[in-house]
Design a protein around this motif. Structure first.
Motif, PDB file in Angstrom:
ATOM      1  N   PRO A  18       0.843  -1.199   0.000  1.00  0.00           N
ATOM      2  CA  PRO A  18       0.000   0.000   0.000  1.00  0.00           C
ATOM      3  C   PRO A  18       0.877   1.247   0.000  1.00  0.00           C
ATOM      4  CG  PRO A  18       0.039  -1.008   2.177  1.00  0.00           C
ATOM      5  CD  PRO A  18       0.874  -1.870   1.289  1.00  0.00           C
ATOM      6  N   LEU A  19       0.582   2.166  -0.897  1.00  0.00           N
ATOM      7  CA  LEU A  19       1.252   3.469  -0.948  1.00  0.00           C
ATOM      8  C   LEU A  19       0.173   4.537  -0.906  1.00  0.00           C
ATOM      9  CD1 LEU A  19       4.047   3.004  -3.654  1.00  0.00           C
ATOM     10  CD2 LEU A  19       4.316   3.126  -1.185  1.00  0.00           C
ATOM     11  N   GLY A  20      -0.084   5.053   0.275  1.00  0.00           N
ATOM     12  CA  GLY A  20      -1.170   6.008   0.435  1.00  0.00           C
ATOM     13  C   GLY A  20      -2.478   5.354   0.044  1.00  0.00           C
ATOM     14  N   ALA A  21      -3.181   5.958  -0.922  1.00  0.00           N
ATOM     15  CA  ALA A  21      -4.482   5.453  -1.358  1.00  0.00           C
ATOM     16  C   ALA A  21      -4.371   4.434  -2.490  1.00  0.00           C
ATOM     17  CB  ALA A  21      -5.354   6.627  -1.806  1.00  0.00           C
ATOM     18  N   VAL A  22      -3.144   4.060  -2.855  1.00  0.00           N
ATOM     19  CA  VAL A  22      -2.916   3.182  -3.999  1.00  0.00           C
ATOM     20  C   VAL A  22      -2.327   1.854  -3.524  1.00  0.00           C
ATOM     21  CG1 VAL A  22      -1.574   2.917  -6.118  1.00  0.00           C
ATOM     22  CG2 VAL A  22      -2.588   5.121  -5.574  1.00  0.00           C
ATOM     23  N   LEU A  23      -2.826   0.753  -4.095  1.00  0.00           N
ATOM     24  CA  LEU A  23      -2.304  -0.567  -3.762  1.00  0.00           C
ATOM     25  C   LEU A  23      -1.500  -1.098  -4.948  1.00  0.00           C
ATOM     26  CD1 LEU A  23      -2.272  -2.851  -1.647  1.00  0.00           C
ATOM     27  CD2 LEU A  23      -4.364  -3.728  -2.714  1.00  0.00           C
ATOM     28  N   LEU A  24      -0.246  -1.461  -4.687  1.00  0.00           N
ATOM     29  CA  LEU A  24       0.630  -2.049  -5.701  1.00  0.00           C
ATOM     30  C   LEU A  24       0.792  -3.533  -5.413  1.00  0.00           C
ATOM     31  CD1 LEU A  24       1.494   1.028  -5.752  1.00  0.00           C
ATOM     32  CD2 LEU A  24       3.735   0.202  -6.379  1.00  0.00           C
ATOM     33  N   ASP A  34      -0.578 -14.544  -9.377  1.00  0.00           N
ATOM     34  CA  ASP A  34      -1.424 -15.474  -8.630  1.00  0.00           C
ATOM     35  C   ASP A  34      -2.663 -14.825  -8.031  1.00  0.00           C
ATOM     36  OD1 ASP A  34      -0.011 -13.944  -6.847  1.00  0.00           O
ATOM     37  OD2 ASP A  34       0.679 -15.604  -5.612  1.00  0.00           O
ATOM     38  N   ILE A  35      -2.968 -13.600  -8.466  1.00  0.00           N
ATOM     39  CA  ILE A  35      -4.186 -12.923  -8.032  1.00  0.00           C
ATOM     40  C   ILE A  35      -4.841 -12.287  -9.254  1.00  0.00           C
ATOM     41  CG2 ILE A  35      -3.250 -12.404  -5.733  1.00  0.00           C
ATOM     42  CD1 ILE A  35      -3.045  -9.442  -6.681  1.00  0.00           C
ATOM     43  N   GLU A  36      -6.078 -11.868  -9.098  1.00  0.00           N
ATOM     44  CA  GLU A  36      -6.756 -11.073 -10.112  1.00  0.00           C
ATOM     45  C   GLU A  36      -6.631  -9.624  -9.637  1.00  0.00           C
ATOM     46  OE1 GLU A  36      -8.271  -9.558 -13.189  1.00  0.00           O
ATOM     47  OE2 GLU A  36      -8.023 -11.737 -13.138  1.00  0.00           O
ATOM     48  N   PRO A  37      -5.677  -8.854 -10.195  1.00  0.00           N
ATOM     49  CA  PRO A  37      -5.384  -7.522  -9.661  1.00  0.00           C
ATOM     50  C   PRO A  37      -6.599  -6.603  -9.534  1.00  0.00           C
ATOM     51  CG  PRO A  37      -3.719  -8.169 -11.233  1.00  0.00           C
ATOM     52  CD  PRO A  37      -4.820  -9.202 -11.309  1.00  0.00           C
ATOM     53  N   VAL A  42      -6.036  -3.783  -6.739  1.00  0.00           N
ATOM     54  CA  VAL A  42      -4.679  -3.364  -7.088  1.00  0.00           C
ATOM     55  C   VAL A  42      -4.743  -2.339  -8.215  1.00  0.00           C
ATOM     56  CG1 VAL A  42      -2.489  -4.157  -8.079  1.00  0.00           C
ATOM     57  CG2 VAL A  42      -3.633  -5.512  -6.313  1.00  0.00           C
ATOM     58  N   ALA A  43      -4.026  -1.244  -8.044  1.00  0.00           N
ATOM     59  CA  ALA A  43      -3.974  -0.205  -9.067  1.00  0.00           C
ATOM     60  C   ALA A  43      -2.798  -0.404 -10.016  1.00  0.00           C
ATOM     61  CB  ALA A  43      -3.882   1.177  -8.428  1.00  0.00           C
ATOM     62  N   VAL A  44      -1.678  -0.923  -9.480  1.00  0.00           N
ATOM     63  CA  VAL A  44      -0.456  -1.080 -10.271  1.00  0.00           C
ATOM     64  C   VAL A  44       0.174  -2.433  -9.975  1.00  0.00           C
ATOM     65  CG1 VAL A  44       1.846  -0.146 -10.783  1.00  0.00           C
ATOM     66  CG2 VAL A  44       0.003   1.411 -10.148  1.00  0.00           C
ATOM     67  N   VAL A  45       0.529  -3.160 -11.032  1.00  0.00           N
ATOM     68  CA  VAL A  45       1.326  -4.377 -10.908  1.00  0.00           C
ATOM     69  C   VAL A  45       2.723  -4.033 -11.399  1.00  0.00           C
ATOM     70  CG1 VAL A  45       1.681  -6.756 -11.695  1.00  0.00           C
ATOM     71  CG2 VAL A  45      -0.641  -5.923 -11.213  1.00  0.00           C
ATOM     72  N   GLY A  60      -8.322  -1.595 -16.170  1.00  0.00           N
ATOM     73  CA  GLY A  60      -8.237  -0.622 -15.088  1.00  0.00           C
ATOM     74  C   GLY A  60      -7.008  -0.760 -14.208  1.00  0.00           C
ATOM     75  N   VAL A  61      -6.103  -1.668 -14.547  1.00  0.00           N
ATOM     76  CA  VAL A  61      -4.887  -1.888 -13.769  1.00  0.00           C
ATOM     77  C   VAL A  61      -3.689  -1.485 -14.626  1.00  0.00           C
ATOM     78  CG1 VAL A  61      -3.445  -3.608 -12.608  1.00  0.00           C
ATOM     79  CG2 VAL A  61      -5.936  -3.783 -12.488  1.00  0.00           C
ATOM     80  N   MET A  62      -2.758  -0.737 -14.041  1.00  0.00           N
ATOM     81  CA  MET A  62      -1.530  -0.362 -14.725  1.00  0.00           C
ATOM     82  C   MET A  62      -0.482  -1.452 -14.475  1.00  0.00           C
ATOM     83  SD  MET A  62       0.766   3.035 -14.239  1.00  0.00           S
ATOM     84  CE  MET A  62      -0.689   4.018 -14.563  1.00  0.00           C
ATOM     85  N   TYR A  63       0.162  -1.887 -15.544  1.00  0.00           N
ATOM     86  CA  TYR A  63       1.257  -2.850 -15.447  1.00  0.00           C
ATOM     87  C   TYR A  63       2.536  -2.111 -15.825  1.00  0.00           C
ATOM     88  CZ  TYR A  63      -2.264  -6.487 -15.150  1.00  0.00           C
ATOM     89  OH  TYR A  63      -3.309  -7.264 -14.742  1.00  0.00           O
ATOM     90  N   ILE A  64       3.539  -2.213 -14.978  1.00  0.00           N
ATOM     91  CA  ILE A  64       4.786  -1.512 -15.249  1.00  0.00           C
ATOM     92  C   ILE A  64       5.966  -2.439 -14.993  1.00  0.00           C
ATOM     93  CG2 ILE A  64       4.876  -0.458 -12.947  1.00  0.00           C
ATOM     94  CD1 ILE A  64       6.072   2.053 -14.464  1.00  0.00           C
ATOM     95  N   ASN A  65       6.867  -2.459 -15.952  1.00  0.00           N
ATOM     96  CA  ASN A  65       8.125  -3.179 -15.828  1.00  0.00           C
ATOM     97  C   ASN A  65       9.210  -2.114 -15.974  1.00  0.00           C
ATOM     98  OD1 ASN A  65      10.529  -4.622 -16.299  1.00  0.00           O
ATOM     99  ND2 ASN A  65       9.447  -6.287 -17.316  1.00  0.00           N
ATOM    100  N   PRO A  66      10.032  -1.914 -14.953  1.00  0.00           N
ATOM    101  CA  PRO A  66      11.046  -0.858 -15.027  1.00  0.00           C
ATOM    102  C   PRO A  66      12.203  -1.191 -15.954  1.00  0.00           C
ATOM    103  CG  PRO A  66      11.240  -2.063 -12.974  1.00  0.00           C
ATOM    104  CD  PRO A  66      10.008  -2.584 -13.669  1.00  0.00           C
ATOM    105  N   GLY A  67      12.245  -2.390 -16.501  1.00  0.00           N
ATOM    106  CA  GLY A  67      13.383  -2.790 -17.322  1.00  0.00           C
ATOM    107  C   GLY A  67      14.494  -3.282 -16.411  1.00  0.00           C
ATOM    108  N   SER A  68      15.705  -2.876 -16.696  1.00  0.00           N
ATOM    109  CA  SER A  68      16.848  -3.317 -15.904  1.00  0.00           C
ATOM    110  C   SER A  68      17.824  -2.167 -15.719  1.00  0.00           C
ATOM    111  CB  SER A  68      17.551  -4.482 -16.600  1.00  0.00           C
ATOM    112  OG  SER A  68      18.673  -4.899 -15.853  1.00  0.00           O
TER     113      SER A  68
END
Length: 111
Positions: A18-24, A34-37, A42-45, A60-68
Motif C-alpha cells: 500500500p502506498l497512500g491510497a494506492v495498492l501495488l 497469482d491474483i486477479e489484480p 490493485v492499481a499497479v502491478v 483498469g490496472v496499470m502494469y509496469i516493468n522498469p526494465g533493468s
C-alpha cells in the motif's frame, strides 16, 4: 529467479504494497501472477523478469516493468521506472540510463 542464497530466502515471491491510497502488487515474473489484480483492488502491478521496460493499462490496472538498471542484458536499454502518486492519481514514466557514467562503465565489454 537468479537471486539465490540465504540473503534472498527472506524475500517474498510477491507482495501487496500500500502506498497512500494506492495498492501495488510486486512480482518478478508476470506469468506467475497469482491474483486477479482488478478484483483485489490493485492499481499497479510492478513486474520484471523480461528486462523490457513497459507501461501498459489493462482492465483498469496499470502494469509496469522498469526494465533493468544493472548491466546491459539481451541488448536492451538500461532503464528505471518512476511512479508519481498523488491521492489515487498515478503518473508512470520510464527513463533510460545509457548516458549515466555508471551505466556506460557497467556495459563496457558487452555486445
Amino acid at each position: 529467479n537468479n537471486d539465490k542464497g540465504p540473503w534472498a530466502d527472506a524475500l517474498p515471491a510477491s507482495a501487496l504494497v500500500p502506498l497512500g491510497a494506492v495498492l501495488l502488487y510486486v512480482i518478478h515474473d508476470l506469468t506467475q501472477l497469482d491474483i486477479e489484480p482488478a478484483a483485489a483492488g490493485v492499481a499497479v502491478v510492478v513486474c520484471g523478469h523480461s528486462h523490457r521496460a513497459l507501461i501498459h493499462q489493462r482492465e483498469g490496472v496499470m502494469y509496469i516493468n522498469p526494465g533493468s538498471a544493472g548491466p546491459r542484458r539481451f541488448r536492451l536499454p538500461i532503464t528505471i521506472a518512476q511512479l508519481e502518486i498523488s491521492g489515487t492519481s498515478i503518473t508512470p514514466s520510464v527513463a533510460g540510463l545509457s548516458d549515466h557514467p555508471r551505466a556506460r562503465s557497467a556495459t563496457r565489454g558487452t555486445s
